[in-house]
Design a protein around this motif. Structure first.
Motif, PDB file in Angstrom:
ATOM      1  N   LYS A 192       0.824  -1.211   0.000  1.00 43.63           N
ATOM      2  CA  LYS A 192       0.000   0.000   0.000  1.00 43.63           C
ATOM      3  C   LYS A 192       0.858   1.262   0.000  1.00 43.63           C
ATOM      4  O   LYS A 192       0.658   2.158  -0.828  1.00 43.63           O
ATOM      5  N   THR A 193       1.799   1.345   0.945  1.00 45.13           N
ATOM      6  CA  THR A 193       2.598   2.567   1.079  1.00 45.13           C
ATOM      7  C   THR A 193       3.475   2.790  -0.150  1.00 45.13           C
ATOM      8  O   THR A 193       3.624   3.934  -0.607  1.00 45.13           O
ATOM      9  N   THR A 194       4.039   1.724  -0.710  1.00 44.81           N
ATOM     10  CA  THR A 194       4.828   1.864  -1.937  1.00 44.81           C
ATOM     11  C   THR A 194       3.965   2.414  -3.068  1.00 44.81           C
ATOM     12  O   THR A 194       4.378   3.307  -3.807  1.00 44.81           O
ATOM     13  N   LEU A 218       2.284   7.018  -6.474  1.00 45.51           N
ATOM     14  CA  LEU A 218       1.216   7.930  -6.889  1.00 45.51           C
ATOM     15  C   LEU A 218       1.578   9.385  -6.591  1.00 45.51           C
ATOM     16  O   LEU A 218       1.254  10.289  -7.365  1.00 45.51           O
ATOM     17  N   SER A 219       2.263   9.603  -5.479  1.00 43.37           N
ATOM     18  CA  SER A 219       2.596  10.973  -5.075  1.00 43.37           C
ATOM     19  C   SER A 219       3.799  11.536  -5.820  1.00 43.37           C
ATOM     20  O   SER A 219       4.089  12.731  -5.729  1.00 43.37           O
ATOM     21  N   GLY A 220       4.524  10.671  -6.557  1.00 48.29           N
ATOM     22  CA  GLY A 220       5.725  11.117  -7.258  1.00 48.29           C
ATOM     23  C   GLY A 220       6.989  10.982  -6.436  1.00 48.29           C
ATOM     24  O   GLY A 220       8.079  11.328  -6.882  1.00 48.29           O
ATOM     25  N   TYR A 221       6.886  10.472  -5.210  1.00 52.22           N
ATOM     26  CA  TYR A 221       8.059  10.294  -4.348  1.00 52.22           C
ATOM     27  C   TYR A 221       8.957   9.179  -4.864  1.00 52.22           C
ATOM     28  O   TYR A 221      10.172   9.240  -4.737  1.00 52.22           O
ATOM     29  N   LEU A 222       8.349   8.134  -5.456  1.00 55.30           N
ATOM     30  CA  LEU A 222       9.092   7.037  -6.071  1.00 55.30           C
ATOM     31  C   LEU A 222       8.676   6.899  -7.531  1.00 55.30           C
ATOM     32  O   LEU A 222       7.547   7.223  -7.893  1.00 55.30           O
ATOM     33  N   LEU A 223       9.575   6.395  -8.344  1.00 52.29           N
ATOM     34  CA  LEU A 223       9.249   6.040  -9.724  1.00 52.29           C
ATOM     35  C   LEU A 223       9.136   4.525  -9.842  1.00 52.29           C
ATOM     36  O   LEU A 223       9.910   3.792  -9.221  1.00 52.29           O
ATOM     37  N   ILE A 237       2.078  17.098 -12.708  1.00 51.10           N
ATOM     38  CA  ILE A 237       1.295  16.225 -11.832  1.00 51.10           C
ATOM     39  C   ILE A 237       1.450  16.644 -10.376  1.00 51.10           C
ATOM     40  O   ILE A 237       0.471  16.688  -9.613  1.00 51.10           O
ATOM     41  N   LYS A 238       2.672  16.992  -9.975  1.00 54.58           N
ATOM     42  CA  LYS A 238       2.911  17.361  -8.581  1.00 54.58           C
ATOM     43  C   LYS A 238       2.126  18.609  -8.181  1.00 54.58           C
ATOM     44  O   LYS A 238       1.817  18.812  -7.004  1.00 54.58           O
ATOM     45  N   LYS A 239       1.779  19.422  -9.157  1.00 58.41           N
ATOM     46  CA  LYS A 239       1.002  20.628  -8.860  1.00 58.41           C
ATOM     47  C   LYS A 239      -0.484  20.348  -8.681  1.00 58.41           C
ATOM     48  O   LYS A 239      -1.207  21.176  -8.135  1.00 58.41           O
ATOM     49  N   VAL A 240      -0.941  19.197  -9.167  1.00 55.27           N
ATOM     50  CA  VAL A 240      -2.374  18.902  -9.082  1.00 55.27           C
ATOM     51  C   VAL A 240      -2.696  17.869  -8.012  1.00 55.27           C
ATOM     52  O   VAL A 240      -3.851  17.450  -7.885  1.00 55.27           O
ATOM     53  N   ILE A 241      -1.690  17.420  -7.238  1.00 51.31           N
ATOM     54  CA  ILE A 241      -1.958  16.458  -6.174  1.00 51.31           C
ATOM     55  C   ILE A 241      -1.630  17.066  -4.817  1.00 51.31           C
ATOM     56  O   ILE A 241      -0.760  17.930  -4.684  1.00 51.31           O
ATOM     57  N   GLY A 242      -2.356  16.619  -3.810  1.00 51.98           N
ATOM     58  CA  GLY A 242      -2.053  16.921  -2.417  1.00 51.98           C
ATOM     59  C   GLY A 242      -1.755  15.613  -1.718  1.00 51.98           C
ATOM     60  O   GLY A 242      -2.462  14.622  -1.919  1.00 51.98           O
ATOM     61  N   TYR A 243      -0.720  15.587  -0.873  1.00 50.91           N
ATOM     62  CA  TYR A 243      -0.239  14.320  -0.314  1.00 50.91           C
ATOM     63  C   TYR A 243      -0.042  14.432   1.186  1.00 50.91           C
ATOM     64  O   TYR A 243       0.627  15.349   1.673  1.00 50.91           O
ATOM     65  N   LEU A 244      -0.630  13.514   1.917  1.00 48.60           N
ATOM     66  CA  LEU A 244      -0.379  13.368   3.346  1.00 48.60           C
ATOM     67  C   LEU A 244       0.261  12.006   3.565  1.00 48.60           C
ATOM     68  O   LEU A 244      -0.397  10.975   3.481  1.00 48.60           O
ATOM     69  N   PRO A 245       1.584  11.954   3.816  1.00 48.76           N
ATOM     70  CA  PRO A 245       2.240  10.666   4.030  1.00 48.76           C
ATOM     71  C   PRO A 245       1.856  10.056   5.368  1.00 48.76           C
ATOM     72  O   PRO A 245       1.240  10.710   6.226  1.00 48.76           O
ATOM     73  N   GLU A 246       2.236   8.797   5.553  1.00 48.65           N
ATOM     74  CA  GLU A 246       1.871   8.078   6.774  1.00 48.65           C
ATOM     75  C   GLU A 246       2.422   8.779   8.014  1.00 48.65           C
ATOM     76  O   GLU A 246       1.743   8.892   9.032  1.00 48.65           O
ATOM     77  N   HIS A 247       3.668   9.239   7.947  1.00 51.66           N
ATOM     78  CA  HIS A 247       4.267   9.977   9.054  1.00 51.66           C
ATOM     79  C   HIS A 247       4.199  11.459   8.708  1.00 51.66           C
ATOM     80  O   HIS A 247       4.971  11.963   7.892  1.00 51.66           O
ATOM     81  N   ASN A 248       3.255  12.140   9.321  1.00 52.98           N
ATOM     82  CA  ASN A 248       2.878  13.508   8.988  1.00 52.98           C
ATOM     83  C   ASN A 248       4.058  14.474   9.196  1.00 52.98           C
ATOM     84  O   ASN A 248       4.466  14.721  10.326  1.00 52.98           O
ATOM     85  N   HIS A 291      -3.390  24.152  -1.771  1.00 54.84           N
ATOM     86  CA  HIS A 291      -3.261  24.640  -3.158  1.00 54.84           C
ATOM     87  C   HIS A 291      -4.406  24.164  -4.042  1.00 54.84           C
ATOM     88  O   HIS A 291      -4.330  24.255  -5.269  1.00 54.84           O
ATOM     89  N   ASP A 292      -5.478  23.647  -3.399  1.00 49.61           N
ATOM     90  CA  ASP A 292      -6.686  23.209  -4.097  1.00 49.61           C
ATOM     91  C   ASP A 292      -6.367  22.153  -5.152  1.00 49.61           C
ATOM     92  O   ASP A 292      -6.702  22.312  -6.336  1.00 49.61           O
ATOM     93  N   PRO A 293      -5.744  21.033  -4.744  1.00 48.67           N
ATOM     94  CA  PRO A 293      -5.375  19.996  -5.721  1.00 48.67           C
ATOM     95  C   PRO A 293      -6.603  19.260  -6.241  1.00 48.67           C
ATOM     96  O   PRO A 293      -7.641  19.205  -5.581  1.00 48.67           O
ATOM     97  N   GLU A 294      -6.457  18.664  -7.408  1.00 46.19           N
ATOM     98  CA  GLU A 294      -7.546  17.875  -7.976  1.00 46.19           C
ATOM     99  C   GLU A 294      -7.536  16.444  -7.464  1.00 46.19           C
ATOM    100  O   GLU A 294      -8.569  15.768  -7.472  1.00 46.19           O
ATOM    101  N   VAL A 295      -6.359  15.976  -7.039  1.00 47.11           N
ATOM    102  CA  VAL A 295      -6.204  14.611  -6.525  1.00 47.11           C
ATOM    103  C   VAL A 295      -5.594  14.700  -5.131  1.00 47.11           C
ATOM    104  O   VAL A 295      -4.596  15.394  -4.925  1.00 47.11           O
ATOM    105  N   VAL A 296      -6.189  14.002  -4.159  1.00 50.44           N
ATOM    106  CA  VAL A 296      -5.704  14.013  -2.785  1.00 50.44           C
ATOM    107  C   VAL A 296      -5.323  12.587  -2.390  1.00 50.44           C
ATOM    108  O   VAL A 296      -6.136  11.663  -2.523  1.00 50.44           O
ATOM    109  N   ILE A 297      -4.085  12.409  -1.911  1.00 49.63           N
ATOM    110  CA  ILE A 297      -3.548  11.098  -1.555  1.00 49.63           C
ATOM    111  C   ILE A 297      -3.251  11.098  -0.057  1.00 49.63           C
ATOM    112  O   ILE A 297      -2.441  11.887   0.426  1.00 49.63           O
ATOM    113  N   LEU A 298      -3.922  10.213   0.678  1.00 47.85           N
ATOM    114  CA  LEU A 298      -3.817  10.172   2.138  1.00 47.85           C
ATOM    115  C   LEU A 298      -3.365   8.775   2.571  1.00 47.85           C
ATOM    116  O   LEU A 298      -4.097   7.798   2.379  1.00 47.85           O
TER     117      LEU A 298
END
Length: 308
Positions: free
Chosen positions: A41-43, A48-53, A73-84, A150-157
């Motif tokens: 899941k985390t990978t 998805l967040s662009g942290y890994l390819l 893509i990074k401009k249209v996503i908002g990301y909250l990683p597991e460790h805030n 930043h009002d992203p279109e995609v939110v990853i939590l």
């Protein structure tokens, strides 16, 4: 903005953490990624967040591909990683202004955006406190606010409710449902009740693969477990009733739960009520209960992951 994942693969030291998975997350829906620890899941969330390819495969965010338009893509996503990741010595409102500047929000918009996030995430009474003074629930709200500023279109939590008490979970769930009305939200969790309550679509992962995908209702219909009912029959001894029920080919499994009461598991798409009614009429018995038992997401989860 829809997110389309196509044959995504990622390995670490020869081990496939994500093994050729494909799925689609739609705008206006909350997609829940569920799985045991080590399922991938985390990978998946980090890719998805662009942290890994990934090694192979592609992800399209609308018309943008991770291989060709990663910056857009990074401009249209908002990301909250597991460790805030927060700055504990900053107060809430200064932190959100800081994140807004990092996201290149125009100066004439930034104050309004910060105040909007404070209202949305219920931070009005906490906005002048230092982040290290906040409870974990309020720190999670700050994390969601920074992901949305930043009002992203995609939110990853990633695991947004881990370690929270029931009241905090309820508050975070309400925020997620609100933002999921007009954005694409992808969240991961190992808490089954959280996924079932919050998400429109559920995707179960195990050993890097998708082993089930759909709404909770669709997953129940697809489950090989069939349909379960609580059945009560009056009019004869339990062994006689039990033996008669065992002759019905529509019943896959049966347990006696108490005197003259049974729990039966049936084949999908059969009219078990009519069959049992005919059996009771034949023996001059009467039905005291015939109640469907809804298959739990926990049962489906265990079934699809236990052999992986």
């Amino acid at each position: 903005m829809d997110v389309i994942v196509d044959k995504l693969t990622k390995s670490f030291e020869g081990h496939k953490a994500v093994d050729s998975i494909s799925f689609k997350a739609k705008r206006g829906e909350v997609l829940g990624l569920l799985g045991p620890n080590g399922a991938g899941k985390t990978t998946t969330m980090k890719i998805l967040s662009g942290y890994l390819l990934p090694e192979r495969g592609n992800i399209n965010f609308g018309d943008y591909s991770i291989w060709k338009q990663a910056g857009k893509i990074k401009k249209v996503i908002g990301y909250l990683p597991e460790h805030n990741p927060l700055y504990p010595e900053m107060n809430v409102i200064d932190f959100l202004f800081f994140i807004g500047k990092l996201q290149d929000i125009p100066k004439y918009k930034i104050t309004a955006r910060v105040l909007d996030m404070i209202r949305l995430c219920g931070l009005d009474n906490e906005k002048h406190k230092k982040i290290h003074e906040l409870s974990k629930g309020y720190r999670q709200r700050v994390g969601i606010a920074q992901a949305l500023i930043h009002d992203p279109e995609v939110v990853i939590l990633d695991e947004p409710t881990t370690g929270l008490d029931p009241n905090q979970i309820f508050a975070i769930r309400k925020i997620i449902k609100t933002i999921g009305e007009d954005k694409t939200v992808i969240l991961s969790s190992h808490i089954l009740s959280e996924i079932e309550t919050t998400c429109d679509q559920v995707m179960i992962m195990s050993n890097g693969k998708i082993v089930a995908n759909g709404t909770t209702s669709e997953l129940r219909r697809k489950s090989d477990a069939g349909y379960s009912f609580k059945l009560g029959i009056k009019g004869d001894d339990i062994p006689v009733i039990h033996d008669a029920l065992c002759t019905l080919p529509e019943i896959l499994h049966m347990e006696i739960t108490q005197e003259q009461n049974f729990e039966i598991q049936c084949k999908p798409d059969v009219e078990i009520g009519r069959t049992i009614f005919d059996l009771c009429r034949e023996h001059d018995w009467y039905i005291s209960e015939l109640t469907p038992v809804q298959t739990r997401l926990e049962d489906i989860f265990r079934k699809v992951t236990q052999n992986e």
